[in-house]
Design a protein around this motif. Structure first.
Motif, PDB file in Angstrom:
ATOM      1  N   TYR A 165     -14.567 -30.906 -78.262  1.00 37.42           N
ATOM      2  CA  TYR A 165     -14.676 -32.350 -78.487  1.00 37.42           C
ATOM      3  C   TYR A 165     -14.899 -32.709 -79.959  1.00 37.42           C
TER       4      TYR A 165
ATOM      5  N   ARG B 171      -4.217 -39.945 -66.954  1.00 37.41           N
ATOM      6  CA  ARG B 171      -4.648 -38.707 -67.602  1.00 37.41           C
ATOM      7  C   ARG B 171      -5.817 -38.077 -66.835  1.00 37.41           C
TER       8      ARG B 171
ATOM      9  N   ALA C 129      -9.103 -33.925 -74.125  1.00 35.20           N
ATOM     10  CA  ALA C 129      -9.637 -35.078 -74.871  1.00 35.20           C
ATOM     11  C   ALA C 129      -9.099 -35.107 -76.304  1.00 35.20           C
TER      12      ALA C 129
ATOM     13  N   LEU D 122     -16.238 -28.009 -70.738  1.00 35.56           N
ATOM     14  CA  LEU D 122     -16.526 -28.853 -69.586  1.00 35.56           C
ATOM     15  C   LEU D 122     -16.561 -27.957 -68.344  1.00 35.56           C
TER      16      LEU D 122
ATOM     17  N   TYR E 134      -8.638 -34.638 -66.426  1.00 39.14           N
ATOM     18  CA  TYR E 134      -9.259 -33.543 -67.185  1.00 39.14           C
ATOM     19  C   TYR E 134      -9.805 -32.445 -66.271  1.00 39.14           C
TER      20      TYR E 134
HETATM   21  N1  PCA Z   1     -15.274 -36.923 -71.530  1.00 40.64           N
HETATM   22  C1  PCA Z   1     -14.502 -35.723 -71.333  1.00 40.64           C
HETATM   23  C2  PCA Z   1     -14.939 -35.183 -70.020  1.00 40.64           C
HETATM   24  C3  PCA Z   1     -15.816 -36.199 -69.418  1.00 40.64           C
HETATM   25  C4  PCA Z   1     -16.004 -37.227 -70.460  1.00 40.64           C
HETATM   26  O1  PCA Z   1     -16.745 -38.180 -70.388  1.00 40.64           O
HETATM   27  C5  PCA Z   1     -13.037 -35.998 -71.305  1.00 40.64           C
HETATM   28  O2  PCA Z   1     -12.626 -37.129 -71.052  1.00 40.64           O
HETATM   29  O3  PCA Z   1     -12.275 -35.060 -71.481  1.00 40.64           O
END
Ligand code: PCA
Length: 325
Positions: free
Chosen positions: A32, A165, A187, A88, A167
């Motif tokens: 991220y 989209r 992301a 994640l 994840y």
């Molecule tokens: N953001 C990450 C995972 C969960 C979040 O809130 C994403 O969108 O990839």
């Protein structure tokens, strides 16, 4: 004379020893943005590890999937290409349903419940990771998940045919059950996917929408509070075993602090980023009643499916969590 030479040799070695024992340096890929609170927390963790180990363990954080892409990080750490990483957790739900315990719709929708759910699930996840050559250090939640769109949504029918989209397995399933078309995007590639029309809607936190400046492409954020997924930080077991006991204890202590501080950073980032979305022109609002009802229905199906897939261990997590509330 001989004795003196011996003493001099010993002294020379004693002096040389700290130099010969170079500090250990670990790469830490994370998926991220550099400015995201998880990444900020990881950098603070790395800094604290350096202090706590007297500089003997140095961790270098590589943000935005720059060293390994999000979906490569776990494998890279398992195989020792990187010693430590952040990912994640629910991204591994396709591997084992248990990894998706935090993405059961409407089971734990507040930070407080997210913490209780994590406490219920942690021993199971820790053991699962250990079987995969990984040592769990800490885990931090994302803010509650809501729906981004570029038009007004009043019910799930408005999501029919929309490029959505995803994840994780859960987010793709949510899209399917609402008639949207799921497309998996990290992301780090989200802005580009929105700009090129690969995706036009998605579920995530205010945090990720803020990090990716989605107001450039989208207009609405509906607060659904579907769940709070977690990032976790983990170490290659062999790299971990190569540390002496004192260093391991220092790292674990710092990890515990990082779990605590990360949690509060998440709480703080929630309102701040929702305000950021609104300040940049987006409509940030709670989900309209019909949309909410439609999601709740989807949630019931997804909960049943997860419980069936995750077996007795999964059921035990949910039971332990419910009893702890
Ligand atoms: N953001 C990450 C995972 C969960 C979040 O809130 C994403 O969108 O990839």
């Amino acid at each position: 004379m001989k004795k003196l030479a011996y003493a001099a040799t010993v002294a020379a070695f004693a002096l040389a020893a700290p130099l010969a024992q170079a500090a250990e340096k670990w790469d830490m890929p994370v998926a991220y943005a550099d400015s995201n609170f998880h990444t900020e927390n990881a950098k603070a963790f790395a800094e604290a590890v350096k202090t706590a180990t007297n500089g003997e363990l140095e961790i270098v954080v590589h943000a935005s999937g720059s060293l390994f892409k999000g979906n490569e990080i776990k494998r890279a750490v398992q195989t020792g290409q990187a010693q430590i990483g952040e990912r994640l957790l629910s991204a591994h739900q396709n591997e084992n349903a248990l990894f998706g315990f935090d993405s059961i719709p409407f089971l734990a929708t507040s930070f407080e419940d997210s913490l209780k759910l994590w406490e219920a699930a942690k021993p199971t996840i820790e053991a699962l990771l250990l079987e995969q050559n990984l040592v769990l250090l800490y885990a931090v939640p994302w803010p509650p998940q809501g729906i981004y769109a570029k038009k007004e949504l009043n019910s799930a029918a408005d999501m029919e045919g929309v490029k959505f989209r995803s994840y994780s397995t859960a987010t793709a399933r949510l899209a399917e059950l609402t008639g949207a078309l799921p497309v998996q995007v990290e992301a780090a590639e989200l802005s580009q996917a929105l700009a090129t029309g690969v995706a036009e809607s998605f579920i995530s936190s205010g945090a990720t929408g803020y990090d990716r400046k989605v107001w450039e492409h989208l207009t609405h954020f509906y607060q659904v509070d579907a769940w709070l997924p977690r990032n976790y930080v983990f170490v290659n077991k062999d790299a971990w075993d190569s540390l002496d006991e004192a260093t391991q204890a220092a790292v674990m202590g710092v990890a515990e602090m990082a779990e605590y501080s990360g949690f509060w950073r998440a709480v703080q980032y929630t309102d701040w980023t929702l305000k950021g979305l609104a300040d940049n022109g987006m409509i940030v609002t709670s989900a309209p009643p019909q949309l909410k009802m439609d999601f709740e229905k989807v949630g019931v199906t997804m909960t049943e499916e997860w419980l069936a897939a995750a077996g007795d261990e999964g059921k035990a997590i949910v039971t332990t969590f419910r009893e702890s509330r």
